[in-house]
Motif scaffolding. Sequence first.
Motif, mmCIF file in Angstrom:
data_model
loop_
_atom_site.group_PDB
_atom_site.id
_atom_site.type_symbol
_atom_site.label_atom_id
_atom_site.label_comp_id
_atom_site.label_asym_id
_atom_site.label_seq_id
_atom_site.Cartn_x
_atom_site.Cartn_y
_atom_site.Cartn_z
ATOM 1 N N ARG A 272 -34.320 28.276 -46.814
ATOM 2 C CA ARG A 272 -34.139 29.713 -47.038
ATOM 3 C C ARG A 272 -35.462 30.432 -46.777
ATOM 4 O O ARG A 272 -36.379 30.427 -47.585
ATOM 5 N N ALA A 273 -35.545 31.038 -45.605
ATOM 6 C CA ALA A 273 -36.795 31.680 -45.186
ATOM 7 C C ALA A 273 -36.781 33.189 -45.351
ATOM 8 O O ALA A 273 -37.835 33.824 -45.359
ATOM 9 N N GLU A 274 -35.594 33.782 -45.492
ATOM 10 C CA GLU A 274 -35.490 35.230 -45.643
ATOM 11 C C GLU A 274 -34.177 35.587 -46.334
ATOM 12 O O GLU A 274 -33.264 34.761 -46.409
ATOM 13 N N PRO A 275 -34.060 36.828 -46.841
ATOM 14 C CA PRO A 275 -32.876 37.219 -47.629
ATOM 15 C C PRO A 275 -31.653 37.551 -46.777
ATOM 16 O O PRO A 275 -31.290 38.710 -46.593
ATOM 17 N N THR A 276 -31.012 36.519 -46.259
ATOM 18 C CA THR A 276 -29.771 36.708 -45.499
ATOM 19 C C THR A 276 -28.589 36.342 -46.395
ATOM 20 O O THR A 276 -28.763 35.965 -47.552
ATOM 21 N N ASP A 277 -27.363 36.465 -45.841
ATOM 22 C CA ASP A 277 -26.197 36.124 -46.667
ATOM 23 C C ASP A 277 -26.156 34.615 -46.909
ATOM 24 O O ASP A 277 -26.868 33.836 -46.287
ATOM 25 N N MET A 278 -25.300 34.213 -47.854
ATOM 26 C CA MET A 278 -25.248 32.818 -48.281
ATOM 27 C C MET A 278 -23.975 32.115 -47.815
ATOM 28 O O MET A 278 -23.542 31.129 -48.417
ATOM 29 N N LYS A 279 -23.367 32.601 -46.745
ATOM 30 C CA LYS A 279 -22.110 32.010 -46.276
ATOM 31 C C LYS A 279 -22.263 30.538 -45.926
ATOM 32 O O LYS A 279 -21.344 29.740 -46.135
ATOM 33 N N GLU A 280 -23.421 30.168 -45.412
ATOM 34 C CA GLU A 280 -23.634 28.766 -45.059
ATOM 35 C C GLU A 280 -23.580 27.874 -46.297
ATOM 36 O O GLU A 280 -23.128 26.735 -46.243
ATOM 37 N N ALA A 281 -24.030 28.425 -47.425
ATOM 38 C CA ALA A 281 -24.066 27.636 -48.657
ATOM 39 C C ALA A 281 -22.742 27.661 -49.410
ATOM 40 O O ALA A 281 -22.463 26.748 -50.196
#
Length: 335
Positions: free
Chosen positions: A275-284
């Motif tokens: 997690r390098a930046e505040p993107t969405d968490m759909k992958e998780a």
Amino acid sequence: MSFNPLLPWVPYAIGVLLVLGGVAWAAYQDLKISGGARSARLTWIRRGLIAVLVAFIGFGPSTTVTTTELARANVDVYFVVDRTGSMAAEDYGPDAEPRLKGVRHDMREIIKDLSGGRFSIISFDSAASRQMPLTTDSTALKTWIGSLNQEITLYSSGSSLNRVYGELEQALRRGAEENPQNQRIVYILTDGENTSEDSRQSFAGIKQYINGGAVLGYGTAEGGKMKRYDPILSSESEEYIQDFTQSPVVPAISKIDEVALGALAQEMGIKYIHRAEPTDMKEATSGIDPKLVAAEGRRTTEIQQLLIWPFAALLAGLLVWEFAASTYRTTRKVG
């Protein structure tokens, strides 16, 4: 109207018949002695009604009530949050902010994506502790996330994932025993750094309890400096943690350990995500299916609600009448 007896049907019905039979026999004997006087008849009518009402209330008169409530998903989510000093390292996102800022963002996103589930929080620094049991209280969760900070620097004793294993294993095992049908999802939010002399304990022993989740890694290979933290002196000190092993002394640098994080994820049977930046968490959160009881997270249920108060009010009136009549008769006899 339906009935839900306070005792099993058969013994209760037998008891009611015996009591009512006793009242009827006493009334018959009294009326025979009094010659069927009006006052005696009125007294036994009142007492008969009292006995009937008590018996009726015992049968549990109920009405069907329709209610709408939030439906709970069959998902139990366990957050394991690293609060050691290294999580304050300033190498997260394009503006090089503390790693804990990314942790706060990601926890909020996961809660939003898995809305309807239950969430628990376990944090670890110098020791591990259950910060929040499984709950659907979004306000409490948001409050905890908003107040999340690193451990007090003065009390820090380095980083080690070993500290959290026992607490997490106990929580997952208990969850599996109490709700075996539920999905148990684990998110470990850490940089993977281990400053302990002991090698990291394997987490393969808890794989059997886990149905999904991810190890979320924070930090960079270059690393970042960490500010000291003392909530008494200030909420955030401008002084950086120093590396006294260097000469001259320089600010300490914390680096992510992606090898350890990848191995940890493999042991638990879940994915590793950097997690390098505040993107969405759909992958998780993709692939996790919160099976709601009803659409849109709500469900309509029918429950049996006891309907006692009207009969209890009538019974109270008859008892007051009985008391007043008995007092009057006693007063006349004394007089």
